[in-house]
Design a protein around this motif. Structure first.
Motif, short mmCIF file in Angstrom:
data_model
loop_
_atom_site.label_atom_id
_atom_site.label_comp_id
_atom_site.label_asym_id
_atom_site.label_seq_id
_atom_site.Cartn_x
_atom_site.Cartn_y
_atom_site.Cartn_z
N ILE A 72 0.82 -1.08 0.04
CA ILE A 72 0.15 0.11 0.05
C ILE A 72 0.97 1.40 0.04
O ILE A 72 1.95 1.27 0.58
CB ILE A 72 -1.13 -0.06 1.25
CG1 ILE A 72 -1.84 -1.29 1.54
CG2 ILE A 72 -1.82 1.34 1.39
CD1 ILE A 72 -2.54 -1.57 0.05
N HIS A 78 -4.07 1.42 6.62
CA HIS A 78 -5.05 1.61 7.71
C HIS A 78 -6.56 2.07 7.04
O HIS A 78 -7.34 2.64 7.94
CB HIS A 78 -4.64 2.54 9.13
CG HIS A 78 -3.27 1.71 9.40
ND1 HIS A 78 -3.22 0.49 9.80
CD2 HIS A 78 -2.23 2.70 9.64
CE1 HIS A 78 -1.99 0.42 10.30
NE2 HIS A 78 -1.41 1.53 10.11
N GLY A 82 -5.44 -2.83 2.23
CA GLY A 82 -4.79 -4.09 2.09
C GLY A 82 -5.60 -5.47 2.29
O GLY A 82 -5.64 -6.15 1.78
N ARG A 83 -6.78 -5.35 3.36
CA ARG A 83 -7.63 -6.41 3.38
C ARG A 83 -8.50 -6.39 2.28
O ARG A 83 -8.86 -7.78 1.78
CB ARG A 83 -8.59 -5.88 4.49
CG ARG A 83 -9.56 -6.82 5.09
CD ARG A 83 -10.81 -6.34 6.05
NE ARG A 83 -10.16 -5.88 7.48
CZ ARG A 83 -10.04 -7.01 8.17
NH1 ARG A 83 -10.56 -8.30 8.09
NH2 ARG A 83 -9.63 -6.79 9.43
N THR A 106 6.90 -9.28 5.92
CA THR A 106 8.14 -8.30 6.37
C THR A 106 7.54 -8.33 7.59
O THR A 106 6.46 -8.90 8.18
CB THR A 106 7.76 -7.07 5.65
OG1 THR A 106 6.52 -6.53 6.03
CG2 THR A 106 8.13 -6.99 4.26
C1 LIG Z 1 0.73 -4.45 5.66
C2 LIG Z 1 0.02 -3.45 4.75
C3 LIG Z 1 -0.19 -4.29 3.52
C4 LIG Z 1 -1.43 -3.48 5.49
O1 LIG Z 1 -2.27 -2.61 4.72
P1 LIG Z 1 -3.61 -1.68 5.08
O2 LIG Z 1 -4.26 -1.27 3.98
O3 LIG Z 1 -2.70 -0.68 5.78
O4 LIG Z 1 -4.23 -2.78 5.91
P2 LIG Z 1 -6.08 -2.63 6.43
O5 LIG Z 1 -6.50 -1.15 6.75
O6 LIG Z 1 -6.79 -3.31 5.25
O7 LIG Z 1 -5.85 -3.46 7.77
C5 LIG Z 1 -6.62 -4.72 7.80
C6 LIG Z 1 -6.43 -5.27 9.12
O8 LIG Z 1 -5.13 -5.48 9.40
C7 LIG Z 1 -4.71 -5.21 10.98
N1 LIG Z 1 -3.82 -4.50 10.68
C8 LIG Z 1 -3.25 -3.61 9.91
N2 LIG Z 1 -1.96 -3.02 9.97
C9 LIG Z 1 -1.73 -3.25 11.25
C10 LIG Z 1 -0.86 -2.70 12.16
N3 LIG Z 1 0.27 -2.00 11.88
N4 LIG Z 1 -0.87 -3.36 13.55
C11 LIG Z 1 -1.82 -4.17 13.67
N5 LIG Z 1 -2.88 -4.67 13.06
C12 LIG Z 1 -2.84 -3.90 11.82
C13 LIG Z 1 -5.97 -4.65 11.46
O9 LIG Z 1 -6.47 -5.57 12.20
C14 LIG Z 1 -6.74 -4.39 10.21
O10 LIG Z 1 -8.11 -4.62 10.37
P3 LIG Z 1 -8.91 -3.19 10.86
O11 LIG Z 1 -9.13 -2.41 9.61
O12 LIG Z 1 -10.42 -3.89 10.98
O13 LIG Z 1 -8.60 -2.75 11.96
C15 LIG Z 1 0.18 -2.00 4.48
O14 LIG Z 1 0.48 -1.62 5.77
C16 LIG Z 1 1.63 -2.04 3.88
O15 LIG Z 1 1.75 -1.79 2.54
N6 LIG Z 1 2.74 -1.96 4.84
C17 LIG Z 1 3.96 -1.91 4.21
C18 LIG Z 1 4.41 -2.89 2.91
C19 LIG Z 1 4.44 -4.22 3.63
O16 LIG Z 1 5.11 -4.77 4.45
N7 LIG Z 1 4.05 -5.25 2.85
C20 LIG Z 1 4.00 -6.53 2.91
C21 LIG Z 1 4.81 -7.37 2.17
S1 LIG Z 1 4.94 -9.14 2.53
#
Ligand SMILES: CC(C)(COP(=O)(O)OP(=O)(O)OC[C@H]1O[C@@H](n2cnc3c(N)ncnc32)[C@H](O)[C@@H]1OP(=O)(O)O)[C@@H](O)C(=O)NCCC(=O)NCCS
Length: 143
Positions: A72, A78, A82-83, A106
């Motif tokens: 993302i 958040h 991602g979900r 990661t």
């Molecule tokens: C990890 C990542 C993909 C999550 O995407 P996002 O759009 O932020 O996540 P969402 O908003 O869809 O969250 C879905 C659920 O995950 C959980 N969650 C997401 N980020 C979290 C965090 N930092 N800590 C705890 N829970 C978390 C929550 O339970 C959330 O549910 P909720 O919205 O009902 O509270 C995003 O933060 C990202 O791109 N991170 C950096 C890149 C990375 O590490 N990618 C993975 C490569 S393997």
């Protein structure tokens, strides 16, 4: 690919720890031409999430059941992107009758995957230098 590069560089600081060599190796194949070849491969299924017409998230599932990208853009976490991307990949995996999804997370993304039902599937591994990745899997059961 810019979404992936920005996400790694800005959001995954806890993973690359601003170690230049690690970041360079991690980003080395994150180039437009790599992305073109990945999406041209019929074994890959790619999803993007847009906000106001601009791509802010990307996910890629390989036909083996491995999620190979889920990123993302900084500033758009958040919000459920991602979900939603994961949900599209999961639905596609179910349509392929895959028994489970696998990935190497990661450190940054571990709480996200755990919230989505993933369970640890082995010891952490070193990648590209200081980066550590954490194997996870999620059994799939048709609804
Ligand atoms: C990890 C990542 C993909 C999550 O995407 P996002 O759009 O932020 O996540 P969402 O908003 O869809 O969250 C879905 C659920 O995950 C959980 N969650 C997401 N980020 C979290 C965090 N930092 N800590 C705890 N829970 C978390 C929550 O339970 C959330 O549910 P909720 O919205 O009902 O509270 C995003 O933060 C990202 O791109 N991170 C950096 C890149 C990375 O590490 N990618 C993975 C490569 S393997």
């Amino acid at each position: 690919m810019e979404v992936v590069r920005q996400s790694i560089t800005v959001l995954c600081e806890v993973d690359h720890q601003n170690d230049r060599a690690t970041l360079d190796r991690w980003l080395a194949n994150k180039r437009p031409e790599s992305f073109e070849s990945w999406i041209a491969n019929p074994e890959n299924f790619c999803v993007v999430a847009e906000s106001e017409g601009i791509v802010r998230g990307v996910g890629l599932l390989h036909g083996s059941g491995e999620i190979r990208l889920l990123y993302i853009s900084p500033g758009y976490q958040h919000r459920g992107l991602g979900r939603r991307i994961h949900s599209a990949l999961e639905i596609h995996a179910l349509s392929l009758d895959l028994p489970k999804l696998r990935l190497e997370s990661t450190r940054r993304a571990r709480p996200f995957y755990e919230a989505l039902g993933y369970i640890p599937a082995g010891a952490e591994k070193a990648h590209f230098g200081v980066l550590r990745v954490y194997p996870y899997e999620k059994p799939l059961s048709p609804k």
